[in-house]
Write a protein that holds these residues in place. Structure first.
Motif, PDB file in Angstrom:
ATOM      1  N   ALA A 109      38.884  40.966  40.680  1.00  0.00           N
ATOM      2  CA  ALA A 109      39.967  40.908  41.656  1.00  0.00           C
ATOM      3  C   ALA A 109      39.895  42.094  42.614  1.00  0.00           C
ATOM      4  O   ALA A 109      40.065  41.939  43.831  1.00  0.00           O
ATOM      5  N   GLU A 110      39.633  43.276  42.082  1.00  0.00           N
ATOM      6  CA  GLU A 110      39.544  44.472  42.927  1.00  0.00           C
ATOM      7  C   GLU A 110      38.335  44.390  43.862  1.00  0.00           C
ATOM      8  O   GLU A 110      38.409  44.843  45.013  1.00  0.00           O
ATOM      9  N   ALA A 140      48.749  41.350  39.556  1.00  0.00           N
ATOM     10  CA  ALA A 140      48.978  40.401  38.463  1.00  0.00           C
ATOM     11  C   ALA A 140      47.837  40.448  37.462  1.00  0.00           C
ATOM     12  O   ALA A 140      48.058  40.369  36.242  1.00  0.00           O
ATOM     13  N   ALA A 141      46.610  40.590  37.959  1.00  0.00           N
ATOM     14  CA  ALA A 141      45.454  40.699  37.062  1.00  0.00           C
ATOM     15  C   ALA A 141      45.558  41.963  36.211  1.00  0.00           C
ATOM     16  O   ALA A 141      45.270  41.946  35.002  1.00  0.00           O
ATOM     17  N   LYS A 142      45.979  43.062  36.818  1.00  0.00           N
ATOM     18  CA  LYS A 142      46.127  44.326  36.073  1.00  0.00           C
ATOM     19  C   LYS A 142      47.200  44.202  35.000  1.00  0.00           C
ATOM     20  O   LYS A 142      47.011  44.649  33.858  1.00  0.00           O
ATOM     21  N   THR A 143      48.329  43.598  35.351  1.00  0.00           N
ATOM     22  CA  THR A 143      49.406  43.428  34.385  1.00  0.00           C
ATOM     23  C   THR A 143      48.952  42.574  33.212  1.00  0.00           C
ATOM     24  O   THR A 143      49.220  42.897  32.044  1.00  0.00           O
ATOM     25  N   SER A 144      48.261  41.485  33.505  1.00  0.00           N
ATOM     26  CA  SER A 144      47.776  40.602  32.442  1.00  0.00           C
ATOM     27  C   SER A 144      46.750  41.315  31.568  1.00  0.00           C
ATOM     28  O   SER A 144      46.726  41.136  30.349  1.00  0.00           O
ATOM     29  N   SER A 156      44.136  35.043  37.888  1.00  0.00           N
ATOM     30  CA  SER A 156      44.480  35.893  39.034  1.00  0.00           C
ATOM     31  C   SER A 156      43.229  36.330  39.781  1.00  0.00           C
ATOM     32  O   SER A 156      43.202  36.361  41.016  1.00  0.00           O
ATOM     33  N   ALA A 157      42.182  36.668  39.025  1.00  0.00           N
ATOM     34  CA  ALA A 157      40.932  37.078  39.660  1.00  0.00           C
ATOM     35  C   ALA A 157      40.313  35.930  40.454  1.00  0.00           C
ATOM     36  O   ALA A 157      39.829  36.119  41.579  1.00  0.00           O
ATOM     37  N   GLU A 161      39.590  35.780  44.493  1.00  0.00           N
ATOM     38  CA  GLU A 161      38.285  35.424  45.070  1.00  0.00           C
ATOM     39  C   GLU A 161      38.426  34.249  46.032  1.00  0.00           C
ATOM     40  O   GLU A 161      37.727  34.180  47.050  1.00  0.00           O
ATOM     41  N   ALA A 162      39.337  33.325  45.715  1.00  0.00           N
ATOM     42  CA  ALA A 162      39.575  32.184  46.606  1.00  0.00           C
ATOM     43  C   ALA A 162      40.181  32.651  47.932  1.00  0.00           C
ATOM     44  O   ALA A 162      39.839  32.128  49.001  1.00  0.00           O
TER      45      ALA A 162
END
Length: 215
Positions: A109-110, A140-144, A156-157, A161-162
């Motif tokens: 995601a980053e 959201a990816a970090k929280t998950s 989220s990732a 990317e989308a």
């Protein structure tokens, strides 16, 4: 409580670890109850890199000694943990794996967010809305990941990317449109220049004809 843990010996850049049963109240490299083996990661050719007194390890595990996580990682594949400790190790291993996978999703995601920011610096399209959209997905990816929710972090990732792909498509479309407009403008300019030249040529021809008639 008795713990099974490593004591670091050796010297700088050449560690040597002694596996011991020790009273948990003792300092890490203090007194120990019994030496149960060693690990020599810098073993030379012909030297043993690992020696374990498996019968004594089983004894201490059997009477309730608690191995550190590092020691448990060594003992588990060799079947030297009790059923209870093996179950705990399996759960910890699964949790570690889940956290690793979730951290991988965060990196994806980053990376998408960084790529979008780089794209925006030289974009023809307005990518501001895409940057606003991707930010919450990264968070959201970090929280998950912090909650070891692998599937949610992965989703989220993938969504981030989308967003990056949509931004790339929008920018490509904007650049194509600009190129088409520039080409049309250049063609119109060339056509206007040609028409002007033709009109000038016609004017010169008419002037020459008039001069000839006057003479």
């Amino acid at each position: 409580m008795v713990k099974l843990r490593f004591q670091r010996l050796g010297r700088a850049h050449r560690p040597f670890y002694r596996l011991v049963a020790v009273d948990a109240r003792f300092k890490r490299n203090g007194r120990f109850i019994e030496q149960l083996g060693y690990m020599n990661p810098m073993a030379s050719k012909g030297e043993k890199d690992l020696e374990l007194k498996e019968d004594r390890i089983k004894y201490w595990v059997g009477v309730g000694a608690q191995p550190t996580d590092t020691v448990a990682d060594l003992l588990s594949p060799r079947g030297l943990l009790s059923e209870k400790l093996q179950t705990q190790w399996d759960r910890r291993r699964a949790a570690d794996l889940a956290r690793g996978q979730a951290r991988g999703a965060v990196k994806r995601a980053e990376a998408a967010q960084a790529a979008l920011a780089e794209l925006e610096s030289d974009a023809e399209a307005d990518l501001g809305p895409f940057l606003q959209e991707i930010g919450p997905l990264v968070e959201a990816a970090k929280t998950s990941a912090n909650q070891a929710k692998v599937d949610a972090a992965g989703e989220s990732a993938t969504a981030a990317e989308a967003v990056l792909e949509k931004a790339r498509a929008a920018d490509a479309e904007a650049k194509q449109k600009k190129e088409a407009e520039e080409a049309a403008a250049a063609a119109a300019e060339a056509e206007a220049a040609a028409s002007s030249e033709a009109e000038a040529a016609d004017g010169e021809g008419e002037a020459s004809a008039d001069d000839a008639a006057d003479s």
